[in-house]
Motif scaffolding. Structure first.
Motif, PDB file in Angstrom:
ATOM      1  N   ASP A 177      57.673  59.141  33.035  1.00 20.39           N
ATOM      2  CA  ASP A 177      56.857  60.066  33.877  1.00 20.39           C
ATOM      3  C   ASP A 177      55.277  59.565  33.669  1.00 20.39           C
ATOM      4  OD1 ASP A 177      58.888  60.909  35.320  1.00 20.39           O
ATOM      5  OD2 ASP A 177      59.392  62.925  34.221  1.00 20.39           O
ATOM      6  N   LYS A 178      55.467  60.148  31.780  1.00 21.51           N
ATOM      7  CA  LYS A 178      54.031  60.072  31.125  1.00 21.51           C
ATOM      8  C   LYS A 178      53.361  58.184  31.416  1.00 21.51           C
ATOM      9  CE  LYS A 178      54.914  62.659  27.547  1.00 21.51           C
ATOM     10  NZ  LYS A 178      55.236  62.958  26.443  1.00 21.51           N
ATOM     11  N   VAL A 179      54.118  57.045  30.797  1.00 19.30           N
ATOM     12  CA  VAL A 179      53.754  55.701  31.325  1.00 19.30           C
ATOM     13  C   VAL A 179      53.431  56.178  32.957  1.00 19.30           C
ATOM     14  CG1 VAL A 179      54.164  53.761  32.029  1.00 19.30           C
ATOM     15  CG2 VAL A 179      55.195  55.010  29.462  1.00 19.30           C
ATOM     16  N   GLU A 180      54.244  56.332  34.260  1.00 18.27           N
ATOM     17  CA  GLU A 180      54.186  55.948  35.861  1.00 18.27           C
ATOM     18  C   GLU A 180      52.580  57.263  36.098  1.00 18.27           C
ATOM     19  OE1 GLU A 180      53.684  54.927  38.680  1.00 18.27           O
ATOM     20  OE2 GLU A 180      55.453  54.206  37.823  1.00 18.27           O
ATOM     21  N   THR A 181      52.345  58.201  34.785  1.00 22.17           N
ATOM     22  CA  THR A 181      51.215  58.774  35.284  1.00 22.17           C
ATOM     23  C   THR A 181      50.000  58.479  35.284  1.00 22.17           C
ATOM     24  OG1 THR A 181      52.437  61.216  35.321  1.00 22.17           O
ATOM     25  CG2 THR A 181      49.459  60.926  34.720  1.00 22.17           C
ATOM     26  N   VAL A 182      50.033  57.174  33.951  1.00 20.63           N
ATOM     27  CA  VAL A 182      49.166  56.777  33.427  1.00 20.63           C
ATOM     28  C   VAL A 182      48.258  55.525  33.958  1.00 20.63           C
ATOM     29  CG1 VAL A 182      47.682  54.680  31.315  1.00 20.63           C
ATOM     30  CG2 VAL A 182      48.955  57.458  31.210  1.00 20.63           C
ATOM     31  N   LEU A 183      49.501  54.680  34.470  1.00 17.45           N
ATOM     32  CA  LEU A 183      49.466  53.703  35.700  1.00 17.45           C
ATOM     33  C   LEU A 183      48.810  54.153  37.159  1.00 17.45           C
ATOM     34  CD1 LEU A 183      53.309  51.767  34.916  1.00 17.45           C
ATOM     35  CD2 LEU A 183      51.050  50.989  34.577  1.00 17.45           C
ATOM     36  N   THR A 184      49.249  54.871  37.663  1.00 15.15           N
ATOM     37  CA  THR A 184      49.075  55.504  38.601  1.00 15.15           C
ATOM     38  C   THR A 184      47.123  55.546  38.816  1.00 15.15           C
ATOM     39  OG1 THR A 184      51.198  56.728  39.032  1.00 15.15           O
ATOM     40  CG2 THR A 184      48.989  57.328  40.558  1.00 15.15           C
ATOM     41  N   GLN A 185      46.960  56.158  37.400  1.00 17.20           N
ATOM     42  CA  GLN A 185      45.584  56.638  36.893  1.00 17.20           C
ATOM     43  C   GLN A 185      44.447  55.326  36.608  1.00 17.20           C
ATOM     44  OE1 GLN A 185      45.151  58.895  33.101  1.00 17.20           O
ATOM     45  NE2 GLN A 185      46.010  60.681  34.316  1.00 17.20           N
ATOM     46  N   LEU A 186      45.731  54.693  36.263  1.00 23.03           N
ATOM     47  CA  LEU A 186      44.738  52.948  36.409  1.00 23.03           C
ATOM     48  C   LEU A 186      45.057  52.830  38.061  1.00 23.03           C
ATOM     49  CD1 LEU A 186      46.688  51.562  33.551  1.00 23.03           C
ATOM     50  CD2 LEU A 186      43.917  52.076  33.951  1.00 23.03           C
ATOM     51  N   ARG A 187      45.447  52.639  38.624  1.00 28.80           N
ATOM     52  CA  ARG A 187      45.889  51.638  39.768  1.00 28.80           C
ATOM     53  C   ARG A 187      44.146  52.762  40.776  1.00 28.80           C
ATOM     54  NH1 ARG A 187      51.845  52.496  39.748  1.00 28.80           N
ATOM     55  NH2 ARG A 187      52.278  50.850  38.603  1.00 28.80           N
ATOM     56  N   GLN A 188      44.346  54.219  40.649  1.00 27.11           N
ATOM     57  CA  GLN A 188      43.187  54.723  41.187  1.00 27.11           C
ATOM     58  C   GLN A 188      41.942  54.704  40.599  1.00 27.11           C
ATOM     59  OE1 GLN A 188      44.944  58.625  41.029  1.00 27.11           O
ATOM     60  NE2 GLN A 188      46.351  58.416  42.793  1.00 27.11           N
ATOM     61  N   GLY A 189      41.783  54.166  39.534  1.00 34.68           N
ATOM     62  CA  GLY A 189      40.278  53.841  39.083  1.00 34.68           C
ATOM     63  C   GLY A 189      40.052  55.094  38.187  1.00 34.68           C
ATOM     64  N   VAL A 190      40.974  55.942  38.144  1.00 32.04           N
ATOM     65  CA  VAL A 190      40.468  57.259  36.969  1.00 32.04           C
ATOM     66  C   VAL A 190      40.579  56.457  35.767  1.00 32.04           C
ATOM     67  CG1 VAL A 190      41.252  59.399  36.904  1.00 32.04           C
ATOM     68  CG2 VAL A 190      41.178  58.783  39.082  1.00 32.04           C
ATOM     69  N   ALA A 191      41.189  55.744  35.001  1.00 33.25           N
ATOM     70  CA  ALA A 191      41.005  55.553  34.340  1.00 33.25           C
ATOM     71  C   ALA A 191      40.963  53.794  33.875  1.00 33.25           C
ATOM     72  CB  ALA A 191      42.472  55.766  33.346  1.00 33.25           C
ATOM     73  N   VAL A 192      40.326  53.513  33.357  1.00 31.33           N
ATOM     74  CA  VAL A 192      40.263  52.175  32.555  1.00 31.33           C
ATOM     75  C   VAL A 192      40.444  51.205  31.598  1.00 31.33           C
ATOM     76  CG1 VAL A 192      38.241  51.484  34.022  1.00 31.33           C
ATOM     77  CG2 VAL A 192      37.778  52.734  32.250  1.00 31.33           C
TER      78      VAL A 192
END
Length: 78
Positions: free
Chosen positions: A37-52
């Motif tokens: 779940d944590k990994v998917e949250t970070v992957l989603t943030q990367l895909r959305q441009g919220v994280a880099v």
């Protein structure tokens, strides 16, 4: 330097995010989340441009940071 997440092989991206999640030690509240779940949250943030994903030549390291907090001086040489 920002590394586009799309430029990484899927397995490499997965391992990078897993390593980040395991090292970051964030409290996720009363309900504990699974590693997946944590990994998917970070992957989603990367895909959305919220994280880099950021590579620092100076520190020879890779990190995942919030996009709005990215400081380009973090990657610059002295």
């Amino acid at each position: 330097m920002i590394i586009p997440w799309q430029s990484l092989e899927p397995d490499t991206l997965q391992r990078l995010v897993e390593q980040f999640v395991l090292m970051e030690g964030t409290d996720y509240g009363e309900q504990e989340s699974t590693l997946a779940d944590k990994v998917e949250t970070v992957l989603t943030q990367l895909r959305q441009g919220v994280a880099v994903i950021v590579y620092s030549e100076l520190h020879e390291s890779v990190n995942i940071v919030p996009a709005d907090r990215f400081d380009s001086s973090w990657t610059e040489s002295p």
